[in-house]
Write a protein that holds these residues in place. Structure first.
Motif, mmCIF file in Angstrom:
data_model
loop_
_atom_site.group_PDB
_atom_site.id
_atom_site.type_symbol
_atom_site.label_atom_id
_atom_site.label_comp_id
_atom_site.label_asym_id
_atom_site.label_seq_id
_atom_site.Cartn_x
_atom_site.Cartn_y
_atom_site.Cartn_z
ATOM 1 N N GLY A 8 0.830 -1.189 0.000
ATOM 2 C CA GLY A 8 0.000 0.000 0.000
ATOM 3 C C GLY A 8 0.867 1.241 0.000
ATOM 4 N N GLY A 9 0.394 2.281 0.687
ATOM 5 C CA GLY A 9 1.183 3.498 0.823
ATOM 6 C C GLY A 9 0.777 4.624 -0.102
ATOM 7 N N ARG A 10 -0.262 4.419 -0.919
ATOM 8 C CA ARG A 10 -0.663 5.479 -1.853
ATOM 9 C C ARG A 10 -1.498 6.562 -1.161
ATOM 10 N N TYR A 11 -2.130 6.207 -0.051
ATOM 11 C CA TYR A 11 -2.966 7.176 0.666
ATOM 12 C C TYR A 11 -2.160 7.764 1.810
ATOM 13 N N ILE A 63 -10.466 -5.638 -0.784
ATOM 14 C CA ILE A 63 -9.570 -4.591 -0.285
ATOM 15 C C ILE A 63 -8.145 -4.826 -0.778
ATOM 16 N N LEU A 64 -7.699 -6.073 -0.745
ATOM 17 C CA LEU A 64 -6.369 -6.382 -1.258
ATOM 18 C C LEU A 64 -6.256 -6.020 -2.733
ATOM 19 N N ARG A 65 -7.299 -6.367 -3.497
ATOM 20 C CA ARG A 65 -7.236 -6.074 -4.936
ATOM 21 C C ARG A 65 -7.242 -4.574 -5.192
ATOM 22 N N ALA A 66 -8.052 -3.828 -4.460
ATOM 23 C CA ALA A 66 -8.084 -2.383 -4.643
ATOM 24 C C ALA A 66 -6.740 -1.759 -4.266
ATOM 25 N N THR A 67 -6.125 -2.250 -3.206
ATOM 26 C CA THR A 67 -4.848 -1.709 -2.758
ATOM 27 C C THR A 67 -3.740 -2.023 -3.749
ATOM 28 N N ILE A 97 0.937 -5.128 3.331
ATOM 29 C CA ILE A 97 -0.247 -5.178 4.190
ATOM 30 C C ILE A 97 -0.690 -6.621 4.409
ATOM 31 N N HIS A 98 -1.192 -6.865 5.607
ATOM 32 C CA HIS A 98 -1.775 -8.155 5.986
ATOM 33 C C HIS A 98 -2.973 -7.860 6.877
ATOM 34 N N LEU A 99 -4.015 -8.655 6.749
ATOM 35 C CA LEU A 99 -5.235 -8.420 7.520
ATOM 36 C C LEU A 99 -5.572 -9.645 8.350
#
Length: 514
Positions: free
Chosen positions: A35-38, A407-411, A122-124
């Motif tokens: 991630g990290g784009r936001y 969420i993973l796919r969007a990220t 990221i991990h959930l």
């Protein structure tokens, strides 16, 4: 998994996906997507929050430190005020940040489940310590029990988008603190081979659990090399007060090399400032105090940055875990952890709704997606939680597994290359081809790598849905949950080791339930 051949086109494919427990690690999604784009804070704002956190530690300090903590910090440049507040100068904090643990993994009992919480990967997973079970079929709420915790660990083992399992519910059928701590750790470790986490009420209780873990992995050195457990310790009682027993837990973890999730969970407007920036600054300071202490005890100790400013509904004072502000705060805390280059742990998915309904869906989705897009390494409370962490639902694990995949796919975002920009494919289809891309080789090759297919989400037409017998998503989730829990148990802890554990410790989960 072997399956008998089914006919029926789209409906059959939908059942196949459900049989597979949900689309998991694949060419479209996987644990550790970056991630990290936001970035809700600007670079200058990050510096201002960091400077404020350092000033809090140097000028205000923390009360409630144990004599061992006071001695350790003061021998390394700290000081104690006349009214008993422990001050940590900025140069001490910076020195400890230089030696803080980085590049470590969170280990599963099987290597294929290991997690790398570095960078913006990221991990959930789960967490929450709820005290109630929500029954979405009857609308009733009951006390949670040890068997519930074990069942949830088993669901986490089966559902591929849940990457780690931390205690979800409190075993309220156990009243003795020692038995509760030990059995909580056992139920988590027995239920799943994925990385596990939990907490302990005392150093003595943790020492006993460490002995149990040594039995599971093959001895003290094996545990030090690959600890399958991360200890979540709320070592701070906000604002700026140490929790004495939790400092002992940190000391125990430092002795044995057990990873720590250093948690400060203030409630904005109640135990941390109402302005969101101030809440982040206070919780950052409190977590930095824990990093200083553990690295003075054991330089380079594996510890995650668990600044968790929660939100109050200031009209009532109640916690509001599903608020937009909660997602914003977690993203900001991820930025602070990245600023210090420390793996971070945040909380998202703590809907205020009491049932798996529309409110739950949008609150879970918003808070988890903001956390993921920010690059938070470990996103806890991402599955199963309701009522701002007071309730938990078993079937929600199945539903949330679908959501986490999305969420993973969007990220993951876009892959931009000559191949994906598709100039020549567009030319071929539009100039010499059929005018559509449905049967093109590129479409067939990319349909799995570029797209995520939820196991249960309903994508039928309204007419198909109206004519189908399986219109209720919750009912499908309940059926899938029952099927998973009725399936084979994991055998990652050999029977002979389990028998030794039961002979040595008061394990209250009946063997008949395993």
């Amino acid at each position: 998994m072997s399956r008998t051949r089914r006919n029926g086109g789209r409906a059959a494919r939908r059942i196949d996906r459900a049989d597979g427990a949900g689309s998991g690690p694949s060419t479209a999604i996987w644990p550790g997507i970056e991630g990290g784009r936001y970035t809700p804070f600007t670079r200058r704002e990050i510096e201002r929050v960091s400077d404020t956190a350092l000033r809090i530690l140097e000028e205000i300090g923390l009360k409630g430190a144990t004599p061992h903590c006071v001695e350790t910090v003061c021998n390394n440049g700290g000081s104690l005020t006349e009214d008993g507040r422990l001050l940590m100068p900025a140069d001490l904090v910076r020195r400890m940040l230089k030696v803080a643990g980085r590049g470590f993994k969170l280990f599963g009992q099987m290597p294929e489940y290991d997690i790398d919480p570095s960078g913006t990967r990221i991990h959930l997973g789960t967490s929450g310590a709820a005290v109630h079970i929500v029954d979405s079929l009857t609308g009733t709420i009951r006390d949670s029990a040890l068997r519930d915790l074990y069942d949830m660990a088993r669901l986490a083992q089966s559902l591929p988008n849940i990457h780690m399992f931390q205690r979800t519910v409190v075993a309220r059928d156990l009243s003795d603190p020692f038995e509760m701590d030990l059995n909580t750790a056992y139920a988590c470790l027995k239920g799943t081979a994925k990385p596990v986490g939990g907490s302990f009420t005392s150093e003595e209780n943790m020492e006993a659990a460490v002995q149990m873990m040594q039995m599971i992995v093959g001895g003290p050195e094996a545990l030090r090399a690959r600890p399958p457990f991360c200890v979540s310790t709320c070592f701070i009682v906000p604002p700026l007060t140490f929790a004495e027993e939790a400092l002992g837990v940190i000391e125990c973890a430092a002795r044995h090399g057990i990873p720590l999730k250093l948690v400060s969970a203030g409630q904005a407007g109640a135990t941390s400032p109402a302005p969101l920036a101030g809440a982040v600054a206070q919780q950052t300071a409190e977590v930095l105090a824990g990093l200083v202490y553990v690295n003075l005890l054991n330089p380079g100790h594996p510890a995650t940055f668990g600044a968790l400013p929660f939100v109050s509904d200031l009209r009532t004072g109640a916690m509001s875990g599903g608020s937009a502000e909660q997602g914003l705060l977690m993203a900001a805390c991820a930025q602070m952890a990245q600023h210090f280059d420390i793996p971070c742990a945040v909380s998202a998915g703590m809907t205020d709704s009491k049932m798996p309904d529309f409110q739950a869906g949008y609150e879970k989705g918003v808070t988890e997606l903001l956390s993921a897009l920010s690059g938070a390494n470990l996103i806890y409370e991402a599955a199963g939680m309701y009522g701002s962490l007071l309730g938990c639902s078993l079937e929600s694990f199945v539903l949330d597994n679908d959501m986490i995949g999305s969420i993973l796919r969007a990220t993951r975002g876009f892959e931009v290359s000559d191949d994906t920009l598709s100039l020549e494919v567009i030319r071929e289809v539009c100039v010499d081809g059929p005018g559509h891309f449905l049967g093109h080789d590129q479409t067939l090759k990319r349909m799995e790598s570029d797209y995520y297919y939820p196991a249960l989400a309903d994508r039928r037409t309204p007419q198909e849905w109206a004519a189908a017998p399986d219109r209720d998503l919750l009912e499908q989730a309940r059926a899938r949950t029952e099927a998973l829990l009725g399936g084979p148990r994991s055998e990652h802890i050999p029977a002979e080791i389990d028998a030794e554990i039961r002979a040595r410790f008061p394990i209250r989960l009946p063997k008949a339930d395993l």
